[in-house]
Design an enzyme around this catalytic site. Structure first.
Site, PDB file in Angstrom:
ATOM      1  N   CYS A  32      -3.619  10.234   5.212  1.00  0.00           N
ATOM      2  CA  CYS A  32      -3.690   9.544   6.486  1.00  0.00           C
ATOM      3  C   CYS A  32      -3.968  10.619   7.532  1.00  0.00           C
ATOM      4  O   CYS A  32      -3.179  11.552   7.676  1.00  0.00           O
ATOM      5  CB  CYS A  32      -2.384   8.826   6.789  1.00  0.00           C
ATOM      6  SG  CYS A  32      -2.358   8.094   8.419  1.00  0.00           S
ATOM      7  N   HIS A  59       0.868  -1.180   0.000  1.00  0.00           N
ATOM      8  CA  HIS A  59       0.000   0.000   0.000  1.00  0.00           C
ATOM      9  C   HIS A  59       0.907   1.233   0.000  1.00  0.00           C
ATOM     10  O   HIS A  59       1.569   1.518   0.989  1.00  0.00           O
ATOM     11  CB  HIS A  59      -0.864  -0.086   1.262  1.00  0.00           C
ATOM     12  CG  HIS A  59      -1.786   1.069   1.517  1.00  0.00           C
ATOM     13  ND1 HIS A  59      -3.144   0.976   1.349  1.00  0.00           N
ATOM     14  CD2 HIS A  59      -1.551   2.329   1.965  1.00  0.00           C
ATOM     15  CE1 HIS A  59      -3.711   2.132   1.688  1.00  0.00           C
ATOM     16  NE2 HIS A  59      -2.762   2.977   2.064  1.00  0.00           N
ATOM     17  N   ASN A 111      -2.979   8.648  -1.918  1.00  0.00           N
ATOM     18  CA  ASN A 111      -2.630   7.277  -2.302  1.00  0.00           C
ATOM     19  C   ASN A 111      -2.188   7.320  -3.752  1.00  0.00           C
ATOM     20  O   ASN A 111      -2.526   8.237  -4.487  1.00  0.00           O
ATOM     21  CB  ASN A 111      -3.885   6.395  -2.240  1.00  0.00           C
ATOM     22  CG  ASN A 111      -4.198   5.934  -0.838  1.00  0.00           C
ATOM     23  OD1 ASN A 111      -3.737   4.889  -0.418  1.00  0.00           O
ATOM     24  ND2 ASN A 111      -4.963   6.717  -0.111  1.00  0.00           N
TER      25      ASN A 111
HETATM   26 ZN    ZN Z   1      -3.276   4.682   3.186  1.00  0.00          ZN
END
Ligand code: ZN
Length: 308
Positions: free
Chosen positions: A241, A208, A250
């Site tokens: 975040c 991720h 992202n």
């Molecule tokens: Zn994330």
């Protein structure tokens, strides 16, 4: 170059993406986006989280989304993030079949905020695993900041190993390495991915990456070189975040899929449908998105547009 034939993409836009937004799409709008994602061909979609609605109000309707989505096609997995057994209970109640726990690899951050080490946090997840197993719910775990954290810099590999071992010990074999602060760099990603694959062959892995410093697709390539084949991405590059300052973005799903398409790597996801969804969410949120392919279009379409 060593590249996989096939890669699985999990769309995390509805969770990681929307979690930081001021404008919250309605449940109806989220359902429409979710249906569009299923139609675009994603094998895995992160629908939301079962955090306390006061803490993360953007995710308060996650239960409702699961209740209202209805039958989903074979082979599509819808997952949600959970903090504890209360999250497992909510998953049971709304028909969610896959949940994910999370722990930060930063010892300092964990000790300061939770008064325990990351391994102690993971050991505390044993109740969640038991409850999930008893109710036929698949459970996975994620490790944030296994590469570096804003508080301690580079994360020692031994610390990551200790957390992985704690996860394996409570019976969680599917583990996600999450560069939530966008600090990872490709050679480090390659080394850590190679290391964990060799040392823990019983585990399956997700990666991720946040594109906070522009290295996300390079990190995906590095992880693929080390044999990784499962990646999270967020449509339009939405997300951040809430606990990491400046950690917006992202890696954009359409950027990743366009690259993989051009490299001849199969994802099963229709990039044009993803781009249409990104435009839709941009309209709903009322701001532009951080996605190269959304701005420039697919490279495949350049020749077609010239001959028109
Ligand atoms: Zn994330």
């Amino acid at each position: 170059m060593k590249i996989p034939e096939k890669v699985s993409i999990c769309e995390v836009g509805l969770r990681d993406g929307l979690q930081n937004e001021k404008v919250i799409p309605t449940t109806e709008q989220k359902l429409e986006l979710l249906r569009g994602m299923i139609d675009a061909g994603y094998p895995v979609i992160e629908v939301g989280s079962f955090m306390h609605p006061k803490k993360v109000p953007q995710m308060a309707d996650t239960d409702e989304l699961f209740k209202r989505i209805g039958e989903i096609p074979e082979g599509v997995e819808l997952r949600a993030l959970i903090p504890n057994t209360r999250g497992v209970q909510r998953a049971i109640d709304c028909g969610c079949k896959k949940v994910k726990l999370n722990v930060s690899a930063s010892r300092m951050h964990n000790l300061k905020n939770l008064n325990r080490t990351p391994e102690e946090s993971v050991a505390g997840f044993a109740d969640c695993v038991k409850m999930a197993n008893e109710n036929n719910i698949a459970i996975s775990g994620s490790i944030s900041m296994p590469f570096a954290s804003p508080w301690e810099g580079r994360t020692p590999v031994e610390d990551v190993d200790a957390i992985i071992e704690a996860y394996l010990k409570v019976g969680i074999n599917e583990i996600s390495l999450s560069d939530a602060s966008g600090q990872a760099v490709p050679n480090q990603v390659y080394e850590l991915c190679k290391h964990v694959r060799e040392k823990y062959p019983q585990a399956s892995w997700w990666l991720h990456f946040h594109n906070t410093r522009g290295a996300a697709v390079a990190n995906i390539l590095a992880a693929m070189q080390a044999g990784m084949t499962r990646f999270d991405a967020s449509f339009g590059g939405l997300g951040g975040c809430p606990f990491v300052p400046g950690a917006a973005g992202n890696v954009s799903t359409e950027d990743v899929i366009n690259m993989l398409d051009e490299m001849g790597i199969e994802t099963g996801v229709d990039v044009l449908k993803v781009m249409a969804l990104s435009r839709k969410v941009s309209e709903i949120l009322g701001h532009g998105l951080d996605s190269y392919v959304l701005r420039a279009g697919r490279s495949k379409d350049l020749i077609a547009s010239q001959s028109e």
